[in-house]
Design a protein around this motif. Sequence first.
Motif, PDB file in Angstrom:
ATOM      1  N   GLN A 173      33.362  47.034  53.694  1.00 25.91           N
ATOM      2  CA  GLN A 173      34.214  47.962  53.465  1.00 25.91           C
ATOM      3  C   GLN A 173      35.704  48.002  54.337  1.00 25.91           C
ATOM      4  OE1 GLN A 173      34.641  50.268  51.367  1.00 25.91           O
ATOM      5  NE2 GLN A 173      32.616  49.933  50.166  1.00 25.91           N
ATOM      6  N   ALA A 174      35.425  47.311  55.785  1.00 24.64           N
ATOM      7  CA  ALA A 174      36.509  47.398  56.788  1.00 24.64           C
ATOM      8  C   ALA A 174      37.413  46.598  56.385  1.00 24.64           C
ATOM      9  CB  ALA A 174      35.963  46.720  58.020  1.00 24.64           C
ATOM     10  N   PHE A 175      37.407  45.422  55.285  1.00 25.72           N
ATOM     11  CA  PHE A 175      38.410  44.757  54.736  1.00 25.72           C
ATOM     12  C   PHE A 175      39.722  45.566  54.480  1.00 25.72           C
ATOM     13  CE2 PHE A 175      40.735  42.894  51.386  1.00 25.72           C
ATOM     14  CZ  PHE A 175      40.944  41.640  51.623  1.00 25.72           C
ATOM     15  N   ASP A 176      39.659  46.723  54.097  1.00 27.54           N
ATOM     16  CA  ASP A 176      40.744  47.706  53.771  1.00 27.54           C
ATOM     17  C   ASP A 176      41.602  48.013  54.762  1.00 27.54           C
ATOM     18  OD1 ASP A 176      40.199  47.726  50.958  1.00 27.54           O
ATOM     19  OD2 ASP A 176      39.544  49.663  50.930  1.00 27.54           O
ATOM     20  N   SER A 177      40.896  48.024  55.924  1.00 22.72           N
ATOM     21  CA  SER A 177      41.583  48.281  57.186  1.00 22.72           C
ATOM     22  C   SER A 177      42.191  46.986  57.842  1.00 22.72           C
ATOM     23  CB  SER A 177      40.795  48.968  58.285  1.00 22.72           C
ATOM     24  OG  SER A 177      40.291  50.292  58.065  1.00 22.72           O
ATOM     25  N   GLU A 178      41.584  45.903  57.843  1.00 26.98           N
ATOM     26  CA  GLU A 178      41.845  44.687  58.405  1.00 26.98           C
ATOM     27  C   GLU A 178      42.943  44.386  57.737  1.00 26.98           C
ATOM     28  OE1 GLU A 178      38.957  41.664  59.165  1.00 26.98           O
ATOM     29  OE2 GLU A 178      37.586  43.040  60.381  1.00 26.98           O
ATOM     30  N   SER A 185      49.594  33.789  39.131  1.00 25.03           N
ATOM     31  CA  SER A 185      51.036  34.719  39.370  1.00 25.03           C
ATOM     32  C   SER A 185      52.150  34.066  39.823  1.00 25.03           C
ATOM     33  CB  SER A 185      50.619  35.888  40.197  1.00 25.03           C
ATOM     34  OG  SER A 185      50.582  35.424  41.528  1.00 25.03           O
ATOM     35  N   THR A 186      53.216  34.402  39.667  1.00 26.68           N
ATOM     36  CA  THR A 186      54.281  33.899  40.192  1.00 26.68           C
ATOM     37  C   THR A 186      55.253  35.017  41.159  1.00 26.68           C
ATOM     38  OG1 THR A 186      55.837  34.452  38.338  1.00 26.68           O
ATOM     39  CG2 THR A 186      54.758  32.287  38.330  1.00 26.68           C
ATOM     40  N   LYS A 187      56.289  34.607  41.716  1.00 26.54           N
ATOM     41  CA  LYS A 187      56.996  35.381  42.628  1.00 26.54           C
ATOM     42  C   LYS A 187      57.545  36.538  41.899  1.00 26.54           C
ATOM     43  CE  LYS A 187      61.116  35.432  45.599  1.00 26.54           C
ATOM     44  NZ  LYS A 187      62.184  34.903  46.270  1.00 26.54           N
ATOM     45  N   GLY A 188      57.451  37.705  42.427  1.00 28.70           N
ATOM     46  CA  GLY A 188      57.646  38.972  41.996  1.00 28.70           C
ATOM     47  C   GLY A 188      56.593  39.606  41.351  1.00 28.70           C
ATOM     48  N   ASP A 189      55.332  39.033  40.899  1.00 35.67           N
ATOM     49  CA  ASP A 189      54.332  39.867  40.127  1.00 35.67           C
ATOM     50  C   ASP A 189      53.562  40.567  41.116  1.00 35.67           C
ATOM     51  OD1 ASP A 189      54.960  38.184  38.139  1.00 35.67           O
ATOM     52  OD2 ASP A 189      53.446  36.774  38.234  1.00 35.67           O
ATOM     53  N   ILE A 190      52.900  41.590  40.644  1.00 36.42           N
ATOM     54  CA  ILE A 190      52.175  42.634  41.493  1.00 36.42           C
ATOM     55  C   ILE A 190      50.662  42.874  40.865  1.00 36.42           C
ATOM     56  CG2 ILE A 190      51.971  45.123  42.061  1.00 36.42           C
ATOM     57  CD1 ILE A 190      55.154  45.094  41.721  1.00 36.42           C
ATOM     58  N   VAL A 191      49.739  42.700  41.980  1.00 37.13           N
ATOM     59  CA  VAL A 191      48.559  43.104  41.510  1.00 37.13           C
ATOM     60  C   VAL A 191      48.064  44.634  42.142  1.00 37.13           C
ATOM     61  CG1 VAL A 191      47.474  41.932  43.538  1.00 37.13           C
ATOM     62  CG2 VAL A 191      45.907  42.322  41.495  1.00 37.13           C
ATOM     63  N   VAL A 192      47.512  45.495  41.288  1.00 43.38           N
ATOM     64  CA  VAL A 192      46.861  46.695  41.738  1.00 43.38           C
ATOM     65  C   VAL A 192      45.431  46.659  41.826  1.00 43.38           C
ATOM     66  CG1 VAL A 192      46.962  49.211  41.067  1.00 43.38           C
ATOM     67  CG2 VAL A 192      49.093  47.776  40.623  1.00 43.38           C
ATOM     68  N   LEU A 193      44.881  47.221  42.650  1.00 44.80           N
ATOM     69  CA  LEU A 193      43.317  47.176  42.771  1.00 44.80           C
ATOM     70  C   LEU A 193      42.815  48.510  42.505  1.00 44.80           C
ATOM     71  CD1 LEU A 193      40.915  45.776  44.313  1.00 44.80           C
ATOM     72  CD2 LEU A 193      41.336  47.248  46.175  1.00 44.80           C
ATOM     73  N   LEU A 194      41.906  48.488  41.529  1.00 44.30           N
ATOM     74  CA  LEU A 194      41.057  49.700  41.052  1.00 44.30           C
ATOM     75  C   LEU A 194      39.893  49.824  41.412  1.00 44.30           C
ATOM     76  CD1 LEU A 194      42.503  50.245  37.347  1.00 44.30           C
ATOM     77  CD2 LEU A 194      42.986  51.722  39.091  1.00 44.30           C
ATOM     78  N   HIS A 195      39.299  50.720  41.405  1.00 36.79           N
ATOM     79  CA  HIS A 195      37.661  50.996  41.670  1.00 36.79           C
ATOM     80  C   HIS A 195      37.105  51.002  40.374  1.00 36.79           C
ATOM     81  CE1 HIS A 195      37.708  51.844  46.196  1.00 36.79           C
ATOM     82  NE2 HIS A 195      38.158  50.775  45.794  1.00 36.79           N
ATOM     83  N   PHE A 206      43.314  54.886  55.937  1.00 35.14           N
ATOM     84  CA  PHE A 206      43.336  53.262  55.978  1.00 35.14           C
ATOM     85  C   PHE A 206      42.046  53.163  54.919  1.00 35.14           C
ATOM     86  CE2 PHE A 206      45.085  53.699  60.090  1.00 35.14           C
ATOM     87  CZ  PHE A 206      45.452  52.623  60.319  1.00 35.14           C
ATOM     88  N   THR A 207      41.502  54.064  54.468  1.00 36.45           N
ATOM     89  CA  THR A 207      40.138  53.845  53.460  1.00 36.45           C
ATOM     90  C   THR A 207      40.626  53.842  52.171  1.00 36.45           C
ATOM     91  OG1 THR A 207      39.713  56.274  53.571  1.00 36.45           O
ATOM     92  CG2 THR A 207      38.579  54.845  55.137  1.00 36.45           C
ATOM     93  N   SER A 208      41.934  54.089  51.652  1.00 31.81           N
ATOM     94  CA  SER A 208      42.522  54.013  50.504  1.00 31.81           C
ATOM     95  C   SER A 208      42.054  52.810  49.639  1.00 31.81           C
ATOM     96  CB  SER A 208      43.895  54.602  50.207  1.00 31.81           C
ATOM     97  OG  SER A 208      44.377  54.283  48.942  1.00 31.81           O
ATOM     98  N   GLY A 209      41.511  52.905  48.589  1.00 32.34           N
ATOM     99  CA  GLY A 209      41.084  51.622  47.726  1.00 32.34           C
ATOM    100  C   GLY A 209      42.171  51.457  46.612  1.00 32.34           C
ATOM    101  N   TYR A 210      43.237  52.293  46.724  1.00 30.41           N
ATOM    102  CA  TYR A 210      44.171  52.325  45.552  1.00 30.41           C
ATOM    103  C   TYR A 210      45.561  51.602  46.282  1.00 30.41           C
ATOM    104  CZ  TYR A 210      45.680  53.801  40.833  1.00 30.41           C
ATOM    105  OH  TYR A 210      46.294  53.901  39.607  1.00 30.41           O
ATOM    106  N   ARG A 211      45.592  50.337  45.886  1.00 28.63           N
ATOM    107  CA  ARG A 211      46.683  49.725  46.603  1.00 28.63           C
ATOM    108  C   ARG A 211      47.074  48.436  45.634  1.00 28.63           C
ATOM    109  NH1 ARG A 211      43.901  47.893  51.824  1.00 28.63           N
ATOM    110  NH2 ARG A 211      43.484  50.194  51.997  1.00 28.63           N
ATOM    111  N   ALA A 212      48.493  48.105  46.224  1.00 35.48           N
ATOM    112  CA  ALA A 212      49.113  47.080  45.258  1.00 35.48           C
ATOM    113  C   ALA A 212      49.786  46.242  45.996  1.00 35.48           C
ATOM    114  CB  ALA A 212      50.143  47.773  44.298  1.00 35.48           C
TER     115      ALA A 212
END
Length: 258
Positions: free
Chosen positions: A193-198, A86-96, A169-175
């Motif tokens: 799983q605690a990666f999401d909180s950390e 990616s380059t500046k301004g690009d976005i990544v969305v996490l899906l399950h 803190f547990t939402s896996g839907y994040r960008a």
Amino acid sequence: MSIYVGIPVYNGEKTLKNVINRIPDKLVDYLILVNDGSTDNTALVISDCVKKFKFKFKKIVKLSHGKNRGYGAAQKTIYNNFLKMSTKGDIVVLLHADGQTVPEEISVLLKRFSNTDAEIVLGSRALWFKNNKQSSSIKSRKMPHYKRIGDKILTFLQNKAFGMKLSTFTSGYRAFRNEALKKLDYEGLNDRQAFDSEILVEAKLKNIKLTEVPVYPFYSDEVSNFSLLDYIIDVFKLIYFYNKSKNKYNKKRGVQYR
């Protein structure tokens, strides 16, 4: 600006293809799939998806871990490859891969980037429940009662400990914007799983602006690989070490609570 979607997959042979199929057309440019040491037919399903959906995206990146390294480790692999591409301004969305993050609502997260200066956007099912009446059709799909209570308690404790005001803190839907991930020392975070909180705590320490948006609270009937006990233990470790060392935090060196 390019949009990436990253999907960590562990034993997702039954649901992955449907999740990818439901990603809105012409919205996502690149798809990153990480097979985290699955023991079912996930590898074959991923290969089939690469062929089936090759015209849906500009590129599909297929990655794998030789053995199961954990949900957090799979996210690290996604983010590392996103930053390479990616380059500046690009976005990544996490899906399950199990469908519990609704692909049709990717645009909800992306819209928040366009009307705020946030660098991280979290999709919150807790906010959806707070803002919407729970019809009978929704009740059959909501979070199991014991999980909702547990999540509220852990969220309260984490907000108090970290000085934050999140609905969960547990939402896996994040960008994440490209610029936000570059500031985060996520490689040193929890592989489970605690990666999401950390990563949210680190974002707070790095003064990275994050915001939440309500997302539809769908819960599938698939068996979850989530270990509630492991997560609770990891959260209390995080709170302990954060409070023990937060006064020694040095922005130049990175997060010191680990």
